[in-house]
Design a protein around this motif. Structure first.
Motif, short mmCIF file in Angstrom:
data_model
loop_
_atom_site.label_atom_id
_atom_site.label_comp_id
_atom_site.label_asym_id
_atom_site.label_seq_id
_atom_site.Cartn_x
_atom_site.Cartn_y
_atom_site.Cartn_z
N ALA A 95 0.83 -1.19 0.00
CA ALA A 95 0.00 0.00 0.00
C ALA A 95 0.87 1.25 0.00
CB ALA A 95 -0.92 0.00 1.22
N ALA A 96 0.34 2.31 -0.57
CA ALA A 96 1.05 3.58 -0.57
C ALA A 96 1.20 4.09 0.87
CB ALA A 96 0.29 4.60 -1.41
N LYS A 97 2.32 4.75 1.15
CA LYS A 97 2.59 5.27 2.48
C LYS A 97 3.16 6.69 2.35
CE LYS A 97 4.91 4.23 6.85
NZ LYS A 97 5.86 3.33 7.56
N PRO A 98 2.28 7.67 2.11
CA PRO A 98 2.78 9.03 1.96
C PRO A 98 3.24 9.66 3.27
CG PRO A 98 0.39 9.01 1.92
CD PRO A 98 0.82 7.57 1.94
N GLY A 99 2.74 9.15 4.41
CA GLY A 99 3.07 9.73 5.70
C GLY A 99 3.50 8.68 6.70
N VAL A 100 2.93 8.73 7.89
CA VAL A 100 3.38 7.86 8.98
C VAL A 100 2.72 6.49 8.96
CG1 VAL A 100 3.95 9.80 10.48
CG2 VAL A 100 1.63 8.86 10.52
N ILE A 101 1.68 6.28 8.15
CA ILE A 101 1.01 4.99 8.08
C ILE A 101 0.77 4.60 6.63
CG2 ILE A 101 -0.16 5.20 10.31
CD1 ILE A 101 -2.70 6.00 8.73
N PRO A 102 0.72 3.30 6.32
CA PRO A 102 0.29 2.88 4.99
C PRO A 102 -1.21 3.07 4.84
CG PRO A 102 0.70 0.96 6.38
CD PRO A 102 1.11 2.17 7.17
N LEU A 103 -1.64 3.33 3.62
CA LEU A 103 -3.06 3.60 3.37
C LEU A 103 -3.81 2.29 3.17
CD1 LEU A 103 -2.81 6.75 1.07
CD2 LEU A 103 -2.93 6.58 3.57
N ARG A 104 -4.03 1.61 4.25
CA ARG A 104 -4.79 0.36 4.30
C ARG A 104 -5.13 0.09 5.76
NH1 ARG A 104 -1.13 -2.76 6.62
NH2 ARG A 104 1.07 -2.72 5.99
N PRO A 105 -5.97 -0.92 6.04
CA PRO A 105 -6.24 -1.26 7.43
C PRO A 105 -4.95 -1.56 8.19
CG PRO A 105 -7.83 -2.34 6.01
CD PRO A 105 -6.83 -1.69 5.10
N LEU A 106 -4.89 -1.08 9.42
CA LEU A 106 -3.65 -1.10 10.20
C LEU A 106 -3.66 -2.22 11.23
CD1 LEU A 106 -3.40 2.74 10.91
CD2 LEU A 106 -2.33 1.47 9.03
N GLY A 107 -2.47 -2.76 11.48
CA GLY A 107 -2.27 -3.68 12.59
C GLY A 107 -1.91 -2.93 13.86
N ILE A 108 -1.86 -3.67 14.97
CA ILE A 108 -1.56 -3.03 16.25
C ILE A 108 -0.16 -2.41 16.23
CG2 ILE A 108 -1.24 -3.45 18.72
CD1 ILE A 108 -3.33 -5.61 18.57
N GLY A 109 0.80 -3.14 15.70
CA GLY A 109 2.15 -2.62 15.63
C GLY A 109 2.25 -1.37 14.78
N GLU A 110 1.50 -1.32 13.69
CA GLU A 110 1.53 -0.14 12.81
C GLU A 110 0.88 1.06 13.48
OE1 GLU A 110 1.38 -2.22 8.40
OE2 GLU A 110 -0.45 -2.06 9.59
N ILE A 111 -0.14 0.82 14.29
CA ILE A 111 -0.78 1.93 15.02
C ILE A 111 0.20 2.51 16.04
CG2 ILE A 111 -2.60 2.49 16.67
CD1 ILE A 111 -4.41 0.55 15.20
N LEU A 112 0.85 1.65 16.81
CA LEU A 112 1.83 2.14 17.79
C LEU A 112 3.01 2.81 17.10
CD1 LEU A 112 1.82 -0.90 20.25
CD2 LEU A 112 0.80 1.34 20.64
N ASP A 113 3.48 2.21 16.02
CA ASP A 113 4.61 2.81 15.29
C ASP A 113 4.22 4.14 14.68
OD1 ASP A 113 7.35 2.51 13.93
OD2 ASP A 113 6.02 2.75 12.21
N GLY A 114 2.99 4.25 14.17
CA GLY A 114 2.54 5.52 13.61
C GLY A 114 2.46 6.62 14.65
N ALA A 115 2.01 6.26 15.86
CA ALA A 115 1.95 7.27 16.93
C ALA A 115 3.35 7.74 17.32
CB ALA A 115 1.23 6.68 18.14
N VAL A 116 4.29 6.80 17.45
CA VAL A 116 5.66 7.18 17.81
C VAL A 116 6.31 7.96 16.67
CG1 VAL A 116 7.94 6.29 18.41
CG2 VAL A 116 5.90 5.23 19.38
#
Length: 414
Positions: A95-116
């Motif tokens: 998935a494309a990732k223009p910012g801190v998260i990929p543009l698709r449904p997120l996993g728990i690790g991706e949510i925590l990583d995006g916040a950090v």
């Protein structure tokens, strides 16, 4: 469509129970009147299977090339709907990732990583906001602890059973009351931080910077509704806890203490359920510019069917941030006890004491440092949960891709 909080206008498509009159999310860029562009000769359902033996050039004999099938997205990786499997059979493109998260449904690790990652990428804005909120919060807590809370109750170990039980009930009430100011102030601080950082996060997912002054300008018109939402949630949770423990407190005996404990546990269960159900109200209020009641309803709709998942993410975040706060606050607490002789003597003798200004100030500094680190993480997780639920239910990733200018998303709609 733009990169301001207006991108978060609520959609209605897969959200259960949404009004049909609510605005729908935008169609994919290549799907304006898509039925008119589809080929009339569509493959029959259930008859396509991956090739078993690759032929010359990496494809099976007679197998159509990916992207040549009617209705496929031309093989563009990361395109709208994630239907361009140009990288090969069986593996969807990243998935494309223009910012801190990929543009698709997120996993728990991706949510925590995006916040950090948001806190690291926008550390000036995050720290400037959270330090301000944390300092004000700690001043309020210190003043409440110093002037509003009653003197701690002393339990006499030599008292007869009836007196000892009465003293135990009073000590329990005093302990719960002493936790109330910090809990309420922390809740208000996290809600306020979540609302302001929601604006920062709305840019961070697009890969665009935002200063504290810009975030303040975007969020300032929503401060009054945010205050109303915060007060409503705080008073509601306090009322539930009061209803749970008040009958036992009125009885006052050993049976009353047991009833208060049972009522407190029941009230905590209701509070946790409501906390998760309305956890997305703050970002909905700011990003969608909803009213107080509508933001609560919006949160309830987004959480519906995903309560346990959201509860797990929030609980994990709470545990992690509590550990970080304890690691940071413990040295300050020990120093505060050493500086405040009265507090250290009370700790050694086991008798409750009224802590002095030195203890409150030094421990408050540790709490401010801990809050400056944990508040952005908690706020970021809440906002990313909101975005994730909208991606899962309303294809918000398409809107975000257009706002970020990702190829395959930014084609004008016909």
């Amino acid at each position: 469509m733009n990169d301001t909080p207006g991108w978060a206008s609520p959609g209605s498509a897969p959200s259960d129970g949404q009004d049909q009159g609510a605005p729908r999310p935008a169609e994919p860029a290549d799907a304006g009147d898509a039925t008119a562009r589809w080929s009339k000769e569509q493959p029959p359902a259930g008859q396509w299977s991956p090739p078993s033996t690759p032929g010359p050039g990496g494809s099976s004999p007679g197998a159509p090339a990916p992207g040549s099938l009617p209705g496929w997205g031309g093989g563009q990786p990361g395109g709208p709907g994630h239907n361009g499997w140009g990288a090969g059979w069986g593996q969807p493109p990243a998935a494309a990732k223009p910012g801190v998260i990929p543009l698709r449904p997120l996993g728990i690790g991706e949510i925590l990583d995006g916040a950090v990652s948001t806190m690291r990428a926008h550390w000036r804005t995050a720290l400037g906001l959270t330090i301000t909120v944390a300092v004000i919060s700690q001043i309020a807590v210190i003043l409440a602890q110093r002037y509003l809370l009653p003197e701690p109750v002393t339990v006499d170990p030599n008292a007869d059973p009836a007196v000892a039980m009465s003293q135990l009930v009073e000590a329990t009430q005093s302990s719960l009351l002493s936790l109330a100011p910090a809990t309420v102030v922390s809740l208000i601080g996290i809600l306020f931080t979540t609302a302001i950082l929601a604006v920062v996060m709305s840019r961070a997912v697009l890969g665009r910077p935002m200063t504290l002054s810009e975030a303040w300008g975007e969020a300032r018109p929503r401060l009054l509704p945010l205050l109303g939402l915060t007060l409503l949630m705080t008073l509601g949770l306090a009322a539930i806890m009061t209803v749970g423990i008040l009958p036992g407190l009125l009885i006052g005996s050993g049976a009353g203490a047991a009833l208060s404990v049972l009522g407190g546990f029941a009230a905590c269960g209701v509070i946790v359920w409501l906390w998760v159900r309305f956890s997305l109200a703050s970002p909905a209020l700011v990003l969608e510019r909803q009213g107080i009641v509508k933001s609560l309803r919006r949160s309830a709709k987004l959480v519906q069917g995903a309560w346990w998942r959201i509860f797990g993410v929030l609980l994990l975040t709470l545990v992690l941030t509590s550990i970080v706060s304890m690691i940071i606050g413990l040295p300050f607490g020990l120093v505060a006890l050493a500086v405040d002789g009265e507090g250290l003597s009370g700790l050694l003798t086991g008798t409750p004491v009224q802590y002095g200004w030195a203890f409150l100030i030094i421990s408050g500094i540790g709490a401010v440092i801990a809050a400056a680190i944990t508040y952005p993480i908690q706020a970021g997780v809440t906002v990313l949960l909101y975005i994730d639920q909208r991606i899962r239910r309303e294809a918000l990733d398409l809107e975000l891709g257009r706002a970020a200018g990702v190829p395959g998303y930014d084609t004008p709609r016909s």
